[in-house]
Design a protein around this motif. Structure first.
Motif, PDB file in Angstrom:
ATOM      1  N   ILE A 199       0.793  -1.042   0.359  1.00 54.21           N
ATOM      2  CA  ILE A 199       0.192   0.059   0.090  1.00 54.21           C
ATOM      3  C   ILE A 199       0.908   1.179  -0.035  1.00 54.21           C
ATOM      4  O   ILE A 199       1.800   1.449   0.733  1.00 54.21           O
ATOM      5  N   ILE A 200       0.581   2.280  -0.798  1.00 47.63           N
ATOM      6  CA  ILE A 200       1.088   3.495  -0.883  1.00 47.63           C
ATOM      7  C   ILE A 200       0.318   4.601  -0.623  1.00 47.63           C
ATOM      8  O   ILE A 200      -0.995   4.193  -1.027  1.00 47.63           O
ATOM      9  N   SER A 201       0.792   5.656  -0.261  1.00 47.49           N
ATOM     10  CA  SER A 201      -0.038   6.884   0.188  1.00 47.49           C
ATOM     11  C   SER A 201       0.287   8.260  -0.642  1.00 47.49           C
ATOM     12  O   SER A 201       1.429   8.814  -0.222  1.00 47.49           O
ATOM     13  N   GLY A 202      -0.243   8.764  -1.686  1.00 43.46           N
ATOM     14  CA  GLY A 202       0.160   9.930  -2.255  1.00 43.46           C
ATOM     15  C   GLY A 202      -0.036  11.093  -1.437  1.00 43.46           C
ATOM     16  O   GLY A 202       0.742  12.077  -1.313  1.00 43.46           O
ATOM     17  N   LYS A 203      -1.272  10.845  -0.640  1.00 44.74           N
ATOM     18  CA  LYS A 203      -1.559  11.873   0.462  1.00 44.74           C
ATOM     19  C   LYS A 203      -0.439  12.297   1.518  1.00 44.74           C
ATOM     20  O   LYS A 203      -0.029  13.249   1.651  1.00 44.74           O
ATOM     21  N   ARG A 204      -0.075  10.944   1.898  1.00 44.94           N
ATOM     22  CA  ARG A 204       1.183  11.309   2.752  1.00 44.94           C
ATOM     23  C   ARG A 204       2.248  11.745   2.108  1.00 44.94           C
ATOM     24  O   ARG A 204       3.151  12.453   2.913  1.00 44.94           O
ATOM     25  N   THR A 205       2.722  11.029   1.110  1.00 45.86           N
ATOM     26  CA  THR A 205       3.820  11.505   0.440  1.00 45.86           C
ATOM     27  C   THR A 205       3.807  13.047   0.123  1.00 45.86           C
ATOM     28  O   THR A 205       4.890  13.769   0.416  1.00 45.86           O
ATOM     29  N   ASP A 206       2.829  13.628  -0.451  1.00 46.95           N
ATOM     30  CA  ASP A 206       2.624  15.111  -0.606  1.00 46.95           C
ATOM     31  C   ASP A 206       2.951  15.874   0.720  1.00 46.95           C
ATOM     32  O   ASP A 206       3.435  16.975   0.638  1.00 46.95           O
ATOM     33  N   ALA A 207       2.401  15.395   1.875  1.00 49.40           N
ATOM     34  CA  ALA A 207       2.444  16.076   2.964  1.00 49.40           C
ATOM     35  C   ALA A 207       3.659  16.195   3.661  1.00 49.40           C
ATOM     36  O   ALA A 207       4.267  17.302   3.887  1.00 49.40           O
ATOM     37  N   ILE A 208       4.179  15.157   3.531  1.00 49.57           N
ATOM     38  CA  ILE A 208       5.852  14.994   4.021  1.00 49.57           C
ATOM     39  C   ILE A 208       6.577  15.850   3.077  1.00 49.57           C
ATOM     40  O   ILE A 208       7.626  16.642   3.717  1.00 49.57           O
ATOM     41  N   ASN A 209       6.365  15.844   1.793  1.00 51.22           N
ATOM     42  CA  ASN A 209       7.334  16.709   0.913  1.00 51.22           C
ATOM     43  C   ASN A 209       7.145  17.988   1.024  1.00 51.22           C
ATOM     44  O   ASN A 209       8.230  19.091   1.004  1.00 51.22           O
ATOM     45  N   LEU A 210       6.010  18.668   1.474  1.00 54.03           N
ATOM     46  CA  LEU A 210       5.482  20.247   1.793  1.00 54.03           C
ATOM     47  C   LEU A 210       6.316  20.551   2.977  1.00 54.03           C
ATOM     48  O   LEU A 210       6.950  21.445   3.190  1.00 54.03           O
ATOM     49  N   LEU A 211       6.150  19.736   4.075  1.00 51.38           N
ATOM     50  CA  LEU A 211       6.942  19.841   5.398  1.00 51.38           C
ATOM     51  C   LEU A 211       8.509  20.123   5.219  1.00 51.38           C
ATOM     52  O   LEU A 211       8.915  20.909   5.652  1.00 51.38           O
ATOM     53  N   THR A 212       8.866  19.025   4.401  1.00 46.33           N
ATOM     54  CA  THR A 212      10.415  18.768   4.124  1.00 46.33           C
ATOM     55  C   THR A 212      10.878  20.307   3.522  1.00 46.33           C
ATOM     56  O   THR A 212      11.777  21.002   3.944  1.00 46.33           O
ATOM     57  N   TYR A 213       9.901  20.649   2.544  1.00 49.49           N
ATOM     58  CA  TYR A 213      10.288  21.818   1.689  1.00 49.49           C
ATOM     59  C   TYR A 213      10.247  23.104   2.664  1.00 49.49           C
ATOM     60  O   TYR A 213      11.123  24.124   2.661  1.00 49.49           O
ATOM     61  N   LEU A 214       9.232  23.370   3.317  1.00 53.40           N
ATOM     62  CA  LEU A 214       9.112  24.591   4.231  1.00 53.40           C
ATOM     63  C   LEU A 214      10.428  24.610   5.384  1.00 53.40           C
ATOM     64  O   LEU A 214      10.625  25.653   5.843  1.00 53.40           O
ATOM     65  N   ALA A 215      10.768  23.317   5.731  1.00 55.65           N
ATOM     66  CA  ALA A 215      11.732  23.349   6.879  1.00 55.65           C
ATOM     67  C   ALA A 215      13.065  23.958   6.314  1.00 55.65           C
ATOM     68  O   ALA A 215      13.867  24.296   6.834  1.00 55.65           O
ATOM     69  N   ALA A 216      13.162  24.012   5.052  1.00 55.87           N
ATOM     70  CA  ALA A 216      14.216  24.452   4.179  1.00 55.87           C
ATOM     71  C   ALA A 216      14.099  26.110   4.043  1.00 55.87           C
ATOM     72  O   ALA A 216      15.184  26.709   3.421  1.00 55.87           O
ATOM     73  N   GLN A 217      13.127  26.641   4.103  1.00 57.47           N
ATOM     74  CA  GLN A 217      12.774  28.137   3.745  1.00 57.47           C
ATOM     75  C   GLN A 217      12.962  28.828   4.927  1.00 57.47           C
ATOM     76  O   GLN A 217      12.798  28.655   5.956  1.00 57.47           O
ATOM     77  N   LYS A 218      13.215  30.240   4.626  1.00 61.31           N
ATOM     78  CA  LYS A 218      13.171  31.146   5.703  1.00 61.31           C
ATOM     79  C   LYS A 218      11.984  32.170   5.204  1.00 61.31           C
ATOM     80  O   LYS A 218      12.085  32.908   4.250  1.00 61.31           O
ATOM     81  N   ILE A 219      10.775  31.789   5.903  1.00 59.91           N
ATOM     82  CA  ILE A 219       9.698  32.859   5.398  1.00 59.91           C
ATOM     83  C   ILE A 219       9.675  33.863   6.502  1.00 59.91           C
ATOM     84  O   ILE A 219       9.455  33.630   7.578  1.00 59.91           O
ATOM     85  N   LYS A 220       9.323  34.907   5.992  1.00 56.16           N
ATOM     86  CA  LYS A 220       9.344  36.200   6.793  1.00 56.16           C
ATOM     87  C   LYS A 220       8.010  36.572   7.143  1.00 56.16           C
ATOM     88  O   LYS A 220       7.257  36.300   6.577  1.00 56.16           O
ATOM     89  N   ARG A 221       7.728  36.841   8.470  1.00 52.53           N
ATOM     90  CA  ARG A 221       6.453  37.091   8.976  1.00 52.53           C
ATOM     91  C   ARG A 221       6.031  38.478   8.274  1.00 52.53           C
ATOM     92  O   ARG A 221       6.699  39.241   8.117  1.00 52.53           O
ATOM     93  N   PRO A 222       4.678  38.543   8.099  1.00 52.28           N
ATOM     94  CA  PRO A 222       4.139  39.285   7.381  1.00 52.28           C
ATOM     95  C   PRO A 222       4.062  40.668   8.068  1.00 52.28           C
ATOM     96  O   PRO A 222       4.176  40.847   9.426  1.00 52.28           O
ATOM     97  N   ASN A 223       4.238  42.075   7.261  1.00 49.84           N
ATOM     98  CA  ASN A 223       3.947  43.241   7.629  1.00 49.84           C
ATOM     99  C   ASN A 223       2.355  43.738   8.047  1.00 49.84           C
ATOM    100  O   ASN A 223       1.658  43.952   7.194  1.00 49.84           O
ATOM    101  N   ILE A 224       1.865  43.244   9.238  1.00 50.63           N
ATOM    102  CA  ILE A 224       0.515  43.284   9.363  1.00 50.63           C
ATOM    103  C   ILE A 224       0.006  44.818   9.571  1.00 50.63           C
ATOM    104  O   ILE A 224      -1.248  45.000   9.609  1.00 50.63           O
TER     105      ILE A 224
END
Length: 254
Positions: A199-224
């Motif tokens: 059994i494979i899960s494309g949903k799980r794979t996509d979720a992990i890949n997004l979290l992994t991608y965001l861990a490598a980013q430096k996202i600035k907090r918005p100017n509220i």
């Protein structure tokens, strides 16, 4: 209290495993008003939508995602309701990620139920109580490539899986339906055995890949202090008033 990222997660991936990929504030599957509440309470740089509620509880509104983006918050989606909302709101700036998001972008009339599974209450961990049709399809195609089943049976099984309501859809229900429809017994037995490891899960794979991608980013907090224009509709205002979140949408001093 400001934070970098808020993630709405449930049956697709456990919070414990998710934390091994991304340090964030994790919340149960997103529902109506939860995005507004997250922006108000946490002032995040980004919000990630993966899982969401439906049916008995109102789903996350498109308007609240648009409102969050108007405040400068980057909103990402993948895997489940996140992929759906990202596909629908990509022209407005929501950021989709993964195979399922791309599939919904290419097939805008595809059924929402293809990624939907019944969910246990948040108090019980929001775990999945069934299997998503999109994951069943991916698994059956893998089984065909592995020589476990033939193309004709794979087509039959996909049709049977589509006919099962998402609230009852699972591999066990699918195999029972296949036996009742007199599908080839030898292939069905081989599939039963193979599913224990295949059994494979494309949903799980996509979720992990997004979290992994965001861990490598430096996202600035918005100017509220300088939000973009946002049109507050009457229906959206009524929804937020019901959840005691209307004041969060109104300019200071209103």
């Amino acid at each position: 209290m400001p934070c970098d990222i808020v993630v709405f997660l449930g049956p697709t991936l456990s919070e414990t495993e998710a934390r091994t990929y991304l340090d964030a504030i994790y919340r149960p599957p997103v529902g109506c008003a939860d995005v507004v509440r997250a922006v108000t309470r946490h002032q995040p740089a980004a919000i990630v939508l993966i899982d969401g509620v439906f049916g008995e509880l109102p789903a996350v509104r498109h308007q609240e995602i648009l409102w969050a983006m108007a405040q400068g918050v980057r909103v990402y989606g993948a895997a489940s309701i996140g992929a759906l909302r990202a596909a629908e709101l990509a022209p407005e700036g929501m950021i989709g990620h993964g195979m399922i998001y791309r599939w919904y972008r290419r097939h805008p009339l595809a059924d929402d139920a293809d990624v939907t599974v019944p969910i246990a209450p948040a108090a019980l961990g929001s775990r999945a109580l069934g299997d998503a049709l999109i994951d069943i399809r991916l698994t059956l195609r893998k089984a065909e490539r592995a020589g476990v089943i033939q193309r004709r049976l794979r087509d039959q099984l996909e049709t049977l899986a589509s006919a099962i309501h998402f609230s009852e859809r699972s591999y066990s229900r699918l195999l029972a339906a296949a036996e009742n429809n007199r599908c080839p017994a030898n292939q069905i037995q081989a599939l039963k055995t193979w599913l224990k490891i295949g059994i494979i899960s494309g949903k799980r794979t996509d979720a992990i890949n997004l979290l992994t991608y965001l861990a490598a980013q430096k996202i600035k907090r918005p100017n509220i202090s300088a939000p973009c224009d946002f049109e507050l509709t009457e229906s959206f205002a009524n929804d937020m008033e019901y959840y005691n979140m209307l004041d969060s949408l109104l300019p200071k001093g209103t």
